[in-house]
Design a protein around this motif. Structure first.
Motif, PDB file in Angstrom:
ATOM      1  N   ASP A   1       0.760  -1.220   0.045  1.00  0.00           N
ATOM      2  CA  ASP A   1      -0.058  -0.058   0.006  1.00  0.00           C
ATOM      3  C   ASP A   1       0.882   1.284  -0.100  1.00  0.00           C
ATOM      4  O   ASP A   1       0.376   2.314  -0.838  1.00  0.00           O
ATOM      5  CB  ASP A   1      -0.965   0.048   1.196  1.00  0.00           C
TER       6      ASP A   1
ATOM      7  N   THR B   1       2.479   1.597  -3.559  1.00  0.00           N
ATOM      8  CA  THR B   1       1.216   2.086  -4.419  1.00  0.00           C
ATOM      9  C   THR B   1       0.871   3.160  -4.368  1.00  0.00           C
ATOM     10  O   THR B   1       0.569   4.255  -5.216  1.00  0.00           O
ATOM     11  CB  THR B   1       0.229   1.026  -4.415  1.00  0.00           C
ATOM     12  N   TRP B   2       0.506   3.729  -3.022  1.00  0.00           N
ATOM     13  CA  TRP B   2       0.310   5.264  -2.783  1.00  0.00           C
ATOM     14  C   TRP B   2       1.495   6.256  -3.537  1.00  0.00           C
ATOM     15  O   TRP B   2       1.219   6.967  -3.806  1.00  0.00           O
ATOM     16  CB  TRP B   2       0.085   5.523  -1.413  1.00  0.00           C
TER      17      TRP B   2
ATOM     18  N   GLY C   1       1.779   6.576  -6.911  1.00  0.00           N
ATOM     19  CA  GLY C   1       0.262   7.071  -7.356  1.00  0.00           C
ATOM     20  C   GLY C   1       0.523   8.308  -7.192  1.00  0.00           C
ATOM     21  O   GLY C   1       0.145   9.356  -8.344  1.00  0.00           O
ATOM     22  N   GLU C   2       1.100   9.062  -6.292  1.00  0.00           N
ATOM     23  CA  GLU C   2       1.386  10.288  -6.112  1.00  0.00           C
ATOM     24  C   GLU C   2       2.251  10.974  -6.995  1.00  0.00           C
ATOM     25  O   GLU C   2       2.149  12.174  -7.645  1.00  0.00           O
ATOM     26  CB  GLU C   2       1.812  10.811  -4.733  1.00  0.00           C
TER      27      GLU C   2
ATOM     28  N   LYS D   1       2.629   9.681 -10.151  1.00  0.00           N
ATOM     29  CA  LYS D   1       1.892  10.008 -11.197  1.00  0.00           C
ATOM     30  C   LYS D   1       1.249  11.217 -11.573  1.00  0.00           C
ATOM     31  O   LYS D   1       1.281  11.753 -12.381  1.00  0.00           O
ATOM     32  CB  LYS D   1       0.938   8.675 -11.569  1.00  0.00           C
ATOM     33  N   LYS D   2       0.607  11.437 -10.280  1.00  0.00           N
ATOM     34  CA  LYS D   2      -0.028  12.697 -10.318  1.00  0.00           C
ATOM     35  C   LYS D   2       0.808  13.958 -10.519  1.00  0.00           C
ATOM     36  O   LYS D   2       0.368  14.776 -11.071  1.00  0.00           O
ATOM     37  CB  LYS D   2      -0.839  13.041  -9.026  1.00  0.00           C
TER      38      LYS D   2
ATOM     39  N   GLY E   1       0.624  12.490 -15.178  1.00  0.00           N
ATOM     40  CA  GLY E   1       0.225  11.314 -15.883  1.00  0.00           C
ATOM     41  C   GLY E   1       1.227  10.614 -16.785  1.00  0.00           C
ATOM     42  O   GLY E   1       1.135   9.619 -17.405  1.00  0.00           O
TER      43      GLY E   1
ATOM     44  N   ASN F   1       4.309   8.631 -18.248  1.00  0.00           N
ATOM     45  CA  ASN F   1       5.072   7.355 -17.967  1.00  0.00           C
ATOM     46  C   ASN F   1       6.372   7.363 -18.287  1.00  0.00           C
ATOM     47  O   ASN F   1       6.817   7.656 -19.541  1.00  0.00           O
ATOM     48  CB  ASN F   1       4.572   6.281 -18.674  1.00  0.00           C
TER      49      ASN F   1
ATOM     50  N   GLY G   1       4.153  -1.704  -6.956  1.00  0.00           N
ATOM     51  CA  GLY G   1       3.701  -0.216  -6.786  1.00  0.00           C
ATOM     52  C   GLY G   1       3.894   0.462  -7.936  1.00  0.00           C
ATOM     53  O   GLY G   1       3.172   1.534  -8.471  1.00  0.00           O
TER      54      GLY G   1
ATOM     55  N   ALA H   1       1.292  -0.578 -10.840  1.00  0.00           N
ATOM     56  CA  ALA H   1      -0.054  -0.358 -10.452  1.00  0.00           C
ATOM     57  C   ALA H   1      -0.296   1.068 -10.850  1.00  0.00           C
ATOM     58  O   ALA H   1      -1.551   1.565 -10.993  1.00  0.00           O
ATOM     59  CB  ALA H   1      -0.252  -0.517  -8.914  1.00  0.00           C
ATOM     60  N   ASN H   2       0.936   1.841 -11.287  1.00  0.00           N
ATOM     61  CA  ASN H   2       0.487   3.321 -11.703  1.00  0.00           C
ATOM     62  C   ASN H   2       1.094   3.681 -12.893  1.00  0.00           C
ATOM     63  O   ASN H   2       0.443   4.651 -13.631  1.00  0.00           O
ATOM     64  CB  ASN H   2       1.177   4.127 -10.516  1.00  0.00           C
TER      65      ASN H   2
END
Length: 183
Positions: free
Chosen positions: A56, A59-60, A63-64, A66-67, A71, A73, A100, A103-104
């Motif tokens: 988690d 992954t979090w 994810g942050e 990516k933001k 977006g 890659n 992680g 997932a993003n």
């Protein structure tokens, strides 16, 4: 920081992720995300102090990223292939990092040959005195890009009388884990 965000706009071709375990004054895992600029210099793209190393958390974190990177890659994530000891358990950090990331991001993940080689150095150190040539060939395995040369080297290692069955089994297991052709 603003500089790290500017770097991320231009230098996401190669992104190196390395996590250290409680080697800072906060006694927390630190994840460094490094890029390579157009001069071949390392640049800091991001970092994070984790309260724990769980799926988690990674992954979090990604994810942050990516933001923050709007977006985008990265083309390649380079990670180490090491295993870390934690409270008597083997924690496969690199698996948590891989999951992680995947997932993003839709990026290629590459294991760092230097870290793989470091593992080989510790496992085959006695072979260095017995057969320096084979020892050096084992250390070169992570960097052989020609499939035929790789297969020839594996065959030579397998035929060497100084390489034990246990060492062959170790190489077989490690190379399978790294997704490389094996014995």
């Amino acid at each position: 920081s603003k500089t790290m965000m500017q770097y991320a706009d231009y230098f996401l071709d190669i992104v190196i992720v390395d996590a250290t375990y409680k080697r800072n004054r906060f006694n927390l895992p630190l994840v460094n995300v490094i890029g390579v600029n157009n001069f071949g210099h390392n640049i800091m793209l991001a970092f994070g102090l984790f309260s724990n190393e769980t799926l988690d958390s990674y992954t979090w974190f990604f994810g942050e990223l990516k933001k923050a990177w709007k977006g985008k890659n990265p083309l390649n994530f380079v990670i180490d292939g090491s295993e870390t000891m934690k409270k008597g358990k083997i924690l496969m950090k690199h698996c948590l990092i891989i999951i992680g990331i995947t997932a993003n991001f839709r990026s290629r993940i590459v294991l760092c040959g230097w870290h793989i080689q470091k593992n080989f150095v510790s496992r085959f150190s006695k072979l260095k005195k017995l057969d320096a040539n084979i020892y050096n060939k084992i250390l070169a395995l992570p960097f052989i890009i020609n499939e035929e040369a790789f297969e020839d080297t594996l065959e030579e290692i397998d035929d060497c009388e100084n390489v034990t069955d246990a060492q062959i089994d170790y190489l077989d297991k490690k190379l399978k884990n790294y997704g490389l052709n094996v014995f």
